[in-house]
Write an enzyme that holds these catalytic residues in place. Structure first.
Site, PDB file in Angstrom:
ATOM      1  N   SER A 128      82.421 -16.907 109.061  1.00 49.09           N
ATOM      2  CA  SER A 128      82.754 -15.671 108.346  1.00 49.09           C
ATOM      3  C   SER A 128      82.155 -14.432 108.996  1.00 49.09           C
ATOM      4  O   SER A 128      82.473 -14.084 110.118  1.00 49.09           O
ATOM      5  CB  SER A 128      82.332 -15.798 106.881  1.00 49.09           C
ATOM      6  OG  SER A 128      82.816 -14.710 106.123  1.00 49.09           O
ATOM      7  N   HIS A 129      81.221 -13.779 108.303  1.00 43.74           N
ATOM      8  CA  HIS A 129      80.637 -12.520 108.762  1.00 43.74           C
ATOM      9  C   HIS A 129      79.391 -12.734 109.621  1.00 43.74           C
ATOM     10  O   HIS A 129      78.742 -11.763 110.015  1.00 43.74           O
ATOM     11  CB  HIS A 129      80.280 -11.654 107.552  1.00 43.74           C
ATOM     12  CG  HIS A 129      79.366 -12.355 106.585  1.00 43.74           C
ATOM     13  ND1 HIS A 129      79.796 -13.413 105.822  1.00 43.74           N
ATOM     14  CD2 HIS A 129      78.069 -12.164 106.268  1.00 43.74           C
ATOM     15  CE1 HIS A 129      78.798 -13.843 105.066  1.00 43.74           C
ATOM     16  NE2 HIS A 129      77.734 -13.107 105.322  1.00 43.74           N
ATOM     17  N   ASP A 299      85.679  -8.500 108.469  1.00 44.61           N
ATOM     18  CA  ASP A 299      84.648  -9.351 109.062  1.00 44.61           C
ATOM     19  C   ASP A 299      85.300 -10.315 110.042  1.00 44.61           C
ATOM     20  O   ASP A 299      86.486 -10.182 110.375  1.00 44.61           O
ATOM     21  CB  ASP A 299      83.860 -10.093 107.977  1.00 44.61           C
ATOM     22  CG  ASP A 299      84.705 -11.093 107.207  1.00 44.61           C
ATOM     23  OD1 ASP A 299      85.940 -10.926 107.194  1.00 44.61           O
ATOM     24  OD2 ASP A 299      84.146 -12.037 106.618  1.00 44.61           O
ATOM     25  N   ASP A 301      86.420 -13.444 109.985  1.00 43.35           N
ATOM     26  CA  ASP A 301      87.603 -14.225 109.607  1.00 43.35           C
ATOM     27  C   ASP A 301      88.578 -13.456 108.729  1.00 43.35           C
ATOM     28  O   ASP A 301      89.511 -14.031 108.170  1.00 43.35           O
ATOM     29  CB  ASP A 301      87.195 -15.533 108.936  1.00 43.35           C
ATOM     30  CG  ASP A 301      86.467 -15.335 107.618  1.00 43.35           C
ATOM     31  OD1 ASP A 301      85.810 -14.290 107.445  1.00 43.35           O
ATOM     32  OD2 ASP A 301      86.556 -16.217 106.740  1.00 43.35           O
ATOM     33  N   ASP A 303      88.461 -12.020 105.778  1.00 42.39           N
ATOM     34  CA  ASP A 303      88.582 -12.118 104.327  1.00 42.39           C
ATOM     35  C   ASP A 303      87.788 -11.025 103.601  1.00 42.39           C
ATOM     36  O   ASP A 303      88.021 -10.778 102.414  1.00 42.39           O
ATOM     37  CB  ASP A 303      88.179 -13.508 103.818  1.00 42.39           C
ATOM     38  CG  ASP A 303      86.726 -13.869 104.085  1.00 42.39           C
ATOM     39  OD1 ASP A 303      86.059 -13.148 104.863  1.00 42.39           O
ATOM     40  OD2 ASP A 303      86.257 -14.879 103.529  1.00 42.39           O
ATOM     41  N   ARG A 304      86.896 -10.343 104.306  1.00 35.62           N
ATOM     42  CA  ARG A 304      86.126  -9.268 103.680  1.00 35.62           C
ATOM     43  C   ARG A 304      86.660  -7.901 104.095  1.00 35.62           C
ATOM     44  O   ARG A 304      87.393  -7.775 105.075  1.00 35.62           O
ATOM     45  CB  ARG A 304      84.648  -9.378 104.052  1.00 35.62           C
ATOM     46  CG  ARG A 304      84.015 -10.661 103.563  1.00 35.62           C
ATOM     47  CD  ARG A 304      82.537 -10.729 103.874  1.00 35.62           C
ATOM     48  NE  ARG A 304      82.022 -12.035 103.503  1.00 35.62           N
ATOM     49  CZ  ARG A 304      80.868 -12.244 102.893  1.00 35.62           C
ATOM     50  NH1 ARG A 304      80.080 -11.232 102.587  1.00 35.62           N
ATOM     51  NH2 ARG A 304      80.469 -13.468 102.584  1.00 35.62           N
ATOM     52  N   LYS A 399      89.522 -14.550  99.205  1.00 31.76           N
ATOM     53  CA  LYS A 399      89.480 -13.097  99.292  1.00 31.76           C
ATOM     54  C   LYS A 399      90.293 -12.681 100.506  1.00 31.76           C
ATOM     55  O   LYS A 399      90.474 -13.469 101.434  1.00 31.76           O
ATOM     56  CB  LYS A 399      88.052 -12.580  99.361  1.00 31.76           C
ATOM     57  CG  LYS A 399      87.112 -13.274 100.322  1.00 31.76           C
ATOM     58  CD  LYS A 399      85.702 -12.732 100.132  1.00 31.76           C
ATOM     59  CE  LYS A 399      84.676 -13.528 100.951  1.00 31.76           C
ATOM     60  NZ  LYS A 399      84.311 -14.801 100.312  1.00 31.76           N
TER      61      LYS A 399
END
Length: 573
Positions: A128-129, A299, A301, A303-304, A399
């Site tokens: 992710s982030h 981010d 991937d 999703d943010r 998200k």
């Protein structure tokens, strides 16, 4: 979802090998998957294979002949891991694996594909982030057939299997997969379907938003925007959405839009600390008269999201509240109304005020998108969000960063339907109008990253003891504690019970102090402190100044510096 392209035979038959292995004790998935340093996967023989086999074994015979979606955010080791997983999928009887160019897929896209292809689940290679690279972080995440992160019951089962695993299955043959062309490639009994993930995601977005309205708005001479993909997987999706569909000049709009294995050496976390290039362009820390009217970041991937206006930062909590407030009027997908709304426990109560005004059912859940997904499956939830820059809806079970940006562009377009050039209603105007109507939830989050695990454990032992003994001694403050507890949640859908989800101290005036151990780091412990104070009338204060007394109280009560040795946080949001 058929495919008319010719089939390429990679191997007519395959040899299945059962490889002896030994279990690792540390393969317990965190908030969203198994995140470790990349070197853990590279240097520990069978580390990836063990975890993938544990995922497959947790699904049992249900997995045989079924479809899996496979992709990642492009970080270091992404392609190599995908190749291993395809060999293991073939050996474990999976019927079809759906992939995309260079194995690149955003997390929201994977969720959409699981739903649209009626897949059994999906494997996402992402941390992710978190930073990426040979010496940074790598992660593996399993999503279920609803498109969302595996439930607690499933991740617990995966972990239990990983502690006893003795062998894994893999093909002897190693296929060379051409991901540059869409179509079907056969590998033994496994069908490998290469698709255009970017086009699939765009089709999903077109079914949700009024692109004609947005395209007209973004063409205004008094509007400009920047979108920072932070060298993550959002880049190709952003160029398609903002360039091809909205007609914007991607050279002007899209920043850092080429995915890189190490995210260009940056930390792909869309906040005021790590998205420093965008923050500077938007005039957030130092005002700029030349700043664009709208800015956003993703981010690793995708999703943010972080949403910014000209010289203006929108907190994720306020962003959620405003999207909920405007959704029915601005986004066609919601024209029939909202089933309900939800937020994670640490997220501010801004959306609570909107829900109360509009009579929406509100749910408060632990941090982790899987809790939202269960409510969506039960038809109880339409829009939800987390303070950690995550916002989304029931169009998928993750998200969705670009979705949130399109929601904001829809709101801006609707608000400016009747304004003239030079009279643009901007992001800051919309947020301030929202505060005037509902009041303002002053909010901040302090992240103490990379603390020693024993220090994190010691801190929370102390906080639990203070709550048990009702030890709420503060100096130089008028705050009085109304309630203090450790948040836990009984899922109304699958019956799972999430305990130890954060220490909460709630004051008589409704202000909140929250402490939580994050489950997204790859090493050590990340301690997060959340501070919130509501004001109905005093809405124009500097956030840091408004929260200063409560921050001092929280640091004093928790003995943060004494226990962790940290005199200041790593990140302030």
């Amino acid at each position: 979802m058929g495919c008319s392209q010719n089939r390429t035979i990679l191997a007519p038959t395959v040899t299945i090998e059962e490889v002896a292995t030994k279990p690792f004790p540390d393969q317990k998935p965190g908030t969203s998957g198994l995140r470790k340093k990349t070197q853990v996967y590279l240097k520990n023989e069978n580390y990836l294979e063990n975890f993938i086999q544990s995922i497959f074994d947790s699904q049992g015979k249900e997995l045989i002949g079924k479809t899996l979606i496979l992709g990642g955010d492009g970080r270091y080791y992404n392609k190599e891991a995908c190749a291993i997983i395809i060999r293991m999928a073939a050996a474990n009887g999976v019927g079809k694996v759906v992939i995309s160019k260079d194995f690149l897929m955003s997390t929201p896209c994977v969720s959409a594909l699981i739903i649209d292809y009626k897949a059994h689940g999906g494997i996402i290679l992402t941390a992710s982030h978190n930073p990426g690279g040979e010496h940074e972080d790598f992660g593996v995440k399993y999503n279920g057939k609803n498109g969302g992160p595996a439930t607690t019951n499933v991740t617990n089962k995966i972990f239990e299997i990983s502690k006893e695993i003795k062998e894994y299955k893999i093909t002897k043959e190693n296929p060379i997969i051409d991901t540059s062309k869409t179509g079907v490639q056969k590998f033994g009994g496994l069908e490998i379907l290469v698709i255009d993930a970017v086009a699939h995601y765009a089709k999903r977005m077109k079914a949700i938003f009024n692109f004609a309205m947005m395209k007209k708005f973004v063409s205004r001479k008094d509007f400009s925007m920047k979108y920072d993909s932070m060298c993550g997987v959002a880049g190709p999706f952003a160029k398609n959405i903002f360039g091809e569909l909205l007609g914007l000049d991607i050279k002007e709009v899209c920043m850092n839009s080429d995915p890189k294995p190490d995210f260009g050496g940056h930390h792909p976390d869309p906040n005021l600390t790590y998205a420093e290039e965008l923050v500077k362009v938007m005039g957030i820390k130092e005002e700029s008269k030349d700043a664009p009217e709208f800015g956003a970041a993703a981010d690793g991937d995708a999703d943010r999201n972080m949403v910014l206006g000209k010289n203006f930062f929108v907190t994720p909590s306020d962003s959620l509240a405003i999207i909920v407030d405007k959704a029915i009027d601005c986004i066609p997908y919601f024209k029939k109304g909202l089933k309900g709304v939800a937020r994670s426990m640490p997220t501010s109560g801004a959306v609570d005020l909107v829900a109360k005004e509009k009579k929406y059912t509100l749910n408060e859940v632990p941090t982790g998108w899987k809790y939202f997904g269960n409510l969506m499956d039960d038809e109880k939830l339409s829009i939800c969000g987390e303070e950690s820059f995550g916002t989304g809806s029931d169009h998928i079970r993750e998200k969705d960063g670009i979705w949130a940006v399109l929601a904001w562009l829809s709101i801006l377009a609707k608000e400016n339907e009747s304004t003239k050039e030079g009279e643009l209603i901007g992001v800051g105007d919309i947020v301030k109008a929202h505060w005037k109507k509902y009041g303002r939830n002053y909010y901040t989050r302090y992240d103490y990253e990379g603390c020693k695990k024993e220090d994190g454990a010691k801190l929370f032992e102390l906080l639990r003891k203070k709550i048990e003994e009702k030890d709420f001694k503060f100096t130089n403050t008028d705050y009085k504690v109304a309630d203090a507890n450790e948040f836990e949640y009984k899922d109304p859908v699958d019956g799972s019970h999430a305990k130890k989800q954060g220490i909460r101290m709630i004051m008589e005036d409704g202000s909140r102090v929250i402490f939580r151990l994050s489950g997204t780091g790859s090493v050590g412990a990340t301690v997060r402190m959340y501070i919130e104070q509501y004001s109905k009338d005093k809405i124009d204060q500097e956030s840091a100044k408004a929260l200063e007394p409560l921050i001092k109280l929280a640091l004093e009560w928790s003995e943060m510096e004494k226990i962790t040795g940290r005199s200041s946080p790593t990140v302030i949001t």
